[in-house]
Scaffold this motif. Structure first.
Motif, PDB file in Angstrom:
ATOM      1  N   VAL A 130       0.834  -1.201   0.000  1.00  0.00           N
ATOM      2  CA  VAL A 130       0.000   0.000   0.000  1.00  0.00           C
ATOM      3  C   VAL A 130       0.871   1.254   0.000  1.00  0.00           C
ATOM      4  CG1 VAL A 130      -1.748   1.303   1.272  1.00  0.00           C
ATOM      5  CG2 VAL A 130      -1.911  -1.193   1.111  1.00  0.00           C
ATOM      6  N   GLY A 131       2.031   1.176   0.664  1.00  0.00           N
ATOM      7  CA  GLY A 131       2.931   2.327   0.692  1.00  0.00           C
ATOM      8  C   GLY A 131       3.427   2.698  -0.699  1.00  0.00           C
ATOM      9  N   LEU A 132       3.837   1.704  -1.489  1.00  0.00           N
ATOM     10  CA  LEU A 132       4.292   1.985  -2.852  1.00  0.00           C
ATOM     11  C   LEU A 132       3.144   2.472  -3.734  1.00  0.00           C
ATOM     12  CD1 LEU A 132       6.745  -0.999  -3.452  1.00  0.00           C
ATOM     13  CD2 LEU A 132       7.344   1.433  -3.360  1.00  0.00           C
ATOM     14  N   ALA A 133       1.960   1.864  -3.574  1.00  0.00           N
ATOM     15  CA  ALA A 133       0.801   2.335  -4.338  1.00  0.00           C
ATOM     16  C   ALA A 133       0.476   3.779  -3.988  1.00  0.00           C
ATOM     17  CB  ALA A 133      -0.406   1.438  -4.066  1.00  0.00           C
ATOM     18  N   THR A 134       0.625   4.137  -2.729  1.00  0.00           N
ATOM     19  CA  THR A 134       0.348   5.502  -2.297  1.00  0.00           C
ATOM     20  C   THR A 134       1.393   6.468  -2.842  1.00  0.00           C
ATOM     21  OG1 THR A 134      -0.776   4.724  -0.309  1.00  0.00           O
ATOM     22  CG2 THR A 134       0.024   6.998  -0.295  1.00  0.00           C
ATOM     23  N   LEU A 135       2.662   6.044  -2.900  1.00  0.00           N
ATOM     24  CA  LEU A 135       3.688   6.903  -3.516  1.00  0.00           C
ATOM     25  C   LEU A 135       3.363   7.152  -4.989  1.00  0.00           C
ATOM     26  CD1 LEU A 135       7.013   5.511  -1.984  1.00  0.00           C
ATOM     27  CD2 LEU A 135       5.922   7.717  -1.523  1.00  0.00           C
ATOM     28  N   GLY A 136       2.918   6.114  -5.682  1.00  0.00           N
ATOM     29  CA  GLY A 136       2.496   6.300  -7.065  1.00  0.00           C
ATOM     30  C   GLY A 136       1.326   7.266  -7.161  1.00  0.00           C
ATOM     31  N   TYR A 137       0.380   7.127  -6.265  1.00  0.00           N
ATOM     32  CA  TYR A 137      -0.796   8.011  -6.245  1.00  0.00           C
ATOM     33  C   TYR A 137      -0.392   9.456  -5.969  1.00  0.00           C
ATOM     34  CZ  TYR A 137      -5.280   9.914  -4.640  1.00  0.00           C
ATOM     35  OH  TYR A 137      -6.406  10.690  -4.465  1.00  0.00           O
ATOM     36  N   LEU A 138       0.561   9.665  -5.092  1.00  0.00           N
ATOM     37  CA  LEU A 138       1.024  11.021  -4.803  1.00  0.00           C
ATOM     38  C   LEU A 138       1.681  11.653  -6.032  1.00  0.00           C
ATOM     39  CD1 LEU A 138       2.477  10.609  -1.195  1.00  0.00           C
ATOM     40  CD2 LEU A 138       0.311  11.648  -1.871  1.00  0.00           C
ATOM     41  N   GLY A 139       2.460  10.863  -6.782  1.00  0.00           N
ATOM     42  CA  GLY A 139       3.038  11.382  -8.016  1.00  0.00           C
ATOM     43  C   GLY A 139       1.970  11.796  -9.008  1.00  0.00           C
ATOM     44  N   HIS A 140       0.918  10.999  -9.091  1.00  0.00           N
ATOM     45  CA  HIS A 140      -0.220  11.304  -9.957  1.00  0.00           C
ATOM     46  C   HIS A 140      -0.937  12.575  -9.498  1.00  0.00           C
ATOM     47  CE1 HIS A 140      -4.381  10.812 -11.429  1.00  0.00           C
ATOM     48  NE2 HIS A 140      -4.754  10.760 -10.171  1.00  0.00           N
ATOM     49  N   MET A 141      -1.180  12.711  -8.198  1.00  0.00           N
ATOM     50  CA  MET A 141      -1.934  13.863  -7.680  1.00  0.00           C
ATOM     51  C   MET A 141      -1.121  15.157  -7.735  1.00  0.00           C
ATOM     52  SD  MET A 141      -5.043  13.016  -6.879  1.00  0.00           S
ATOM     53  CE  MET A 141      -5.736  13.972  -5.528  1.00  0.00           C
ATOM     54  N   TRP A 142       0.195  15.067  -7.652  1.00  0.00           N
ATOM     55  CA  TRP A 142       1.049  16.261  -7.762  1.00  0.00           C
ATOM     56  C   TRP A 142       0.735  17.033  -9.043  1.00  0.00           C
ATOM     57  CZ3 TRP A 142       4.246  19.442  -5.325  1.00  0.00           C
ATOM     58  CH2 TRP A 142       5.160  20.203  -6.068  1.00  0.00           C
ATOM     59  N   GLU A 143       0.494  16.298 -10.091  1.00  0.00           N
ATOM     60  CA  GLU A 143       0.264  16.897 -11.404  1.00  0.00           C
ATOM     61  C   GLU A 143      -1.203  17.218 -11.656  1.00  0.00           C
ATOM     62  OE1 GLU A 143       1.402  15.510 -15.958  1.00  0.00           O
ATOM     63  OE2 GLU A 143       0.616  14.048 -14.546  1.00  0.00           O
ATOM     64  N   LEU A 144      -2.105  16.318 -11.242  1.00  0.00           N
ATOM     65  CA  LEU A 144      -3.491  16.343 -11.702  1.00  0.00           C
ATOM     66  C   LEU A 144      -4.231  17.641 -11.381  1.00  0.00           C
ATOM     67  CD1 LEU A 144      -5.975  14.953 -12.936  1.00  0.00           C
ATOM     68  CD2 LEU A 144      -6.433  13.978 -10.671  1.00  0.00           C
ATOM     69  N   TYR A 145      -4.383  17.941 -10.102  1.00  0.00           N
ATOM     70  CA  TYR A 145      -5.232  19.075  -9.740  1.00  0.00           C
ATOM     71  C   TYR A 145      -4.588  20.410 -10.087  1.00  0.00           C
ATOM     72  CZ  TYR A 145      -9.201  16.687  -7.732  1.00  0.00           C
ATOM     73  OH  TYR A 145     -10.349  15.939  -7.593  1.00  0.00           O
ATOM     74  N   ALA A 146      -3.281  20.473 -10.105  1.00  0.00           N
ATOM     75  CA  ALA A 146      -2.623  21.707 -10.530  1.00  0.00           C
ATOM     76  C   ALA A 146      -2.919  21.973 -12.004  1.00  0.00           C
ATOM     77  CB  ALA A 146      -1.118  21.610 -10.295  1.00  0.00           C
ATOM     78  N   MET A 147      -2.878  20.922 -12.817  1.00  0.00           N
ATOM     79  CA  MET A 147      -3.211  21.087 -14.233  1.00  0.00           C
ATOM     80  C   MET A 147      -4.672  21.506 -14.385  1.00  0.00           C
ATOM     81  SD  MET A 147      -4.798  19.509 -17.025  1.00  0.00           S
ATOM     82  CE  MET A 147      -4.471  18.656 -18.560  1.00  0.00           C
ATOM     83  N   TRP A 148      -5.578  20.813 -13.691  1.00  0.00           N
ATOM     84  CA  TRP A 148      -6.995  21.162 -13.771  1.00  0.00           C
ATOM     85  C   TRP A 148      -7.250  22.605 -13.322  1.00  0.00           C
ATOM     86  CZ3 TRP A 148     -10.284  16.513 -11.580  1.00  0.00           C
ATOM     87  CH2 TRP A 148     -10.274  15.459 -12.518  1.00  0.00           C
ATOM     88  N   ALA A 149      -6.567  23.025 -12.246  1.00  0.00           N
ATOM     89  CA  ALA A 149      -6.825  24.351 -11.682  1.00  0.00           C
ATOM     90  C   ALA A 149      -6.311  25.478 -12.553  1.00  0.00           C
ATOM     91  CB  ALA A 149      -6.211  24.450 -10.285  1.00  0.00           C
ATOM     92  N   TRP A 150      -5.201  25.263 -13.280  1.00  0.00           N
ATOM     93  CA  TRP A 150      -4.519  26.366 -13.955  1.00  0.00           C
ATOM     94  C   TRP A 150      -4.543  26.297 -15.469  1.00  0.00           C
ATOM     95  CZ3 TRP A 150      -3.879  30.498 -11.309  1.00  0.00           C
ATOM     96  CH2 TRP A 150      -3.668  30.428  -9.924  1.00  0.00           C
ATOM     97  N   PHE A 151      -5.127  25.233 -16.038  1.00  0.00           N
ATOM     98  CA  PHE A 151      -5.092  25.137 -17.497  1.00  0.00           C
ATOM     99  C   PHE A 151      -5.848  26.287 -18.161  1.00  0.00           C
ATOM    100  CE2 PHE A 151      -6.606  23.875 -21.665  1.00  0.00           C
ATOM    101  CZ  PHE A 151      -5.421  23.498 -22.269  1.00  0.00           C
ATOM    102  N   ALA A 152      -6.971  26.686 -17.595  1.00  0.00           N
ATOM    103  CA  ALA A 152      -7.745  27.780 -18.196  1.00  0.00           C
ATOM    104  C   ALA A 152      -6.919  29.062 -18.261  1.00  0.00           C
ATOM    105  CB  ALA A 152      -9.034  28.013 -17.412  1.00  0.00           C
ATOM    106  N   ALA A 153      -6.164  29.350 -17.195  1.00  0.00           N
ATOM    107  CA  ALA A 153      -5.316  30.549 -17.200  1.00  0.00           C
ATOM    108  C   ALA A 153      -4.224  30.432 -18.258  1.00  0.00           C
ATOM    109  CB  ALA A 153      -4.705  30.755 -15.819  1.00  0.00           C
ATOM    110  N   PHE A 154      -3.623  29.245 -18.365  1.00  0.00           N
ATOM    111  CA  PHE A 154      -2.585  29.029 -19.369  1.00  0.00           C
ATOM    112  C   PHE A 154      -3.129  29.217 -20.777  1.00  0.00           C
ATOM    113  CE2 PHE A 154      -1.176  25.609 -22.311  1.00  0.00           C
ATOM    114  CZ  PHE A 154       0.015  26.190 -22.728  1.00  0.00           C
ATOM    115  N   PHE A 155      -4.262  28.585 -21.067  1.00  0.00           N
ATOM    116  CA  PHE A 155      -4.759  28.621 -22.447  1.00  0.00           C
ATOM    117  C   PHE A 155      -5.350  29.987 -22.798  1.00  0.00           C
ATOM    118  CE2 PHE A 155      -7.170  27.105 -26.187  1.00  0.00           C
ATOM    119  CZ  PHE A 155      -6.135  26.427 -26.814  1.00  0.00           C
ATOM    120  N   THR A 156      -5.839  30.701 -21.792  1.00  0.00           N
ATOM    121  CA  THR A 156      -6.253  32.085 -22.038  1.00  0.00           C
ATOM    122  C   THR A 156      -5.071  32.893 -22.567  1.00  0.00           C
ATOM    123  OG1 THR A 156      -7.964  32.018 -20.325  1.00  0.00           O
ATOM    124  CG2 THR A 156      -7.186  34.188 -20.993  1.00  0.00           C
TER     125      THR A 156
END
Length: 412
Positions: A218-244
């Motif tokens: 579970v620890g390794l799966a969680t490390l993988g999940y953290l790598g995924h989450m590092w990128e995901l919500y930041a991209m979702w939150a700021w893509f509109a500003a970037f593409f504007t």
């Protein structure tokens, strides 16, 4: 077969599982509607309350942080393993609806921020128990089932951008409507019975969440999940500003509206990615799929860093590919936890994993504008790519552990 699961029930003897998936997916999207309500009407709230940039950002981050607090408390109390999921979902949805309604009388950012945090905390009683509940309906095909759940949530995440692009509605109407939807979602979830592969009851053990997360698998799966989450919500939150900015640099008319439609497409295409990720996770193995998705997602971020000055159609095409792969692996981390964690504490493990992931998203969301000011969007996208690349390495390590034999029917 998972340890602690009922051994006498076959997959064929679980009628109604697709109906349960449909109803619970709809229930979760409706119940989670308050999460996105303020984002959909943020321009109107800024005008009505005279919000500064910092206050507007606080309204967005407050939900994330509230979810973290709620998830931590829920994990510490083992709520997802001691209370039937449908009751937790109903309670969380009704509390979220009430907190969301409070925005109608908040009058300003201070009380509104507290209400948004309470909304996030309430929704921590909705999302993790829903994933556990659906795991009890599926043994084989579980990756697809949870992929559909996360895909539905992804599509819900995209809808505020469509609302903004279309010009929106009166903000009070949006708040009232999303509150009613949340209550309706809780009601629908309360009518979904327990699946045949239900997990055994749990005793109250506050330290169990830490023990589970520090275990090797579970620890390794969680490390993988953290790598995924590092990128995901930041991209979702700021893509509109970037593409504007991309559209404005070309002198195109009304770049904000064009960026809103583009963001709806880039985030919304992730719903298809979740389904495809579920299919491939079940067929190929989850460690292989998650590593591939993160490598492709991180690669898209690096490619976009090099092409920020390209023509808007080229940037959008690459961004759509990024939006597809950035979320394709998301449900598979939860599925892995449901397969290898102590069966009595699967709900606790899922909740704790989500708490860590959303804690990290608050940091990456806040970091992006700092990076943009320091080195532009190329620097921001490069830093975001680090997360999934490290996450892919963690999943390759997980594939080499004995726990991999219990993932995806032995496919790892």
């Amino acid at each position: 077969m998972l340890r602690g699961m009922t051994p006498s029930v076959s997959e064929a003897a679980a009628p109604g599982r697709w109906s349960a998936l449909t109803r619970l997916a709809v229930a979760v999207v409706l119940a989670m509607a308050p999460w996105f309500s303020a984002a959909a009407v943020l321009p109107q709230l800024r005008a009505a309350w005279g919000l500064s940039d910092a206050a507007a950002a606080w309204l967005t981050l407050a939900v994330q942080l509230g979810f973290v607090v709620g998830a931590v408390l829920s994990a510490a109390l083992n709520l997802a393993d001691r209370v039937p999921p449908r009751r937790l979902i109903l309670a969380g949805a009704l509390l979220a609806a009430a907190a969301n309604l409070g925005l109608l009388v908040a009058g300003g950012p201070v009380l509104a921020g507290l209400l948004r945090a309470l909304t996030g905390a309430a929704l921590a009683l909705v999302y993790p128990p829903a994933l556990k509940a659906m795991s009890a309906w599926f043994r084989s095909g579980r990756g697809v089932a949870l992929g559909v759940m996360v895909g539905a949530l992804t599509l819900g995440s995209a809808l505020p951008h469509l609302v903004n692009g279309l010009g929106g509605a009166n903000w009070r109407t949006v708040i009232l409507t999303t509150s009613l939807l949340a209550a309706l979602g809780g009601g629908i979830a309360s009518g979904v019975g327990e699946g045949p592969y239900r997990f055994p009851p749990a005793a109250f053990r506050p330290a169990q969440a830490w023990r589970i997360l520090t275990g090797r698998g579970v620890g390794l799966a969680t490390l993988g999940y953290l790598g995924h989450m590092w990128e995901l919500y930041a991209m979702w939150a700021w893509f509109a500003a970037f593409f504007t900015g991309v559209l404005a640099a070309r002198g195109l008319p009304d770049p904000a509206r064009g960026a809103a439609y583009a963001t709806f497409a880039v985030v919304g295409v992730g719903a298809l990615g979740c389904y495809v990720g579920g299919v491939l996770g079940d067929r190929w193995g989850r460690t292989r799929l998650t590593a591939l998705a993160m490598l492709l997602s991180g690669g898209c971020a690096l490619a976009l860093a090099a092409l920020t000055q390209a023509a808007p159609p080229a940037v959008l095409a690459l961004s759509l590919l990024w939006g597809f792969w950035i979320i394709a692996d998301s449900a598979q981390f939860s599925t892995i936890v449901s397969e290898i964690a102590d069966p009595a504490y699967v709900g606790t493990a899922l909740t704790a994993q989500l708490a860590l992931g959303f804690t990290l998203t608050a940091g990456s969301i806040a970091l992006v504008p700092v990076l943009v000011r320091a080195g532009g969007w190329p620097l921001a996208f490069t830093v975001l790519a680090v997360g999934p690349l490290l996450g892919a390495a963690a999943m390759r390590l997980l594939a080499r552990t004995p726990e991999a034999a219990r993932i995806a029917d032995g496919r790892g």
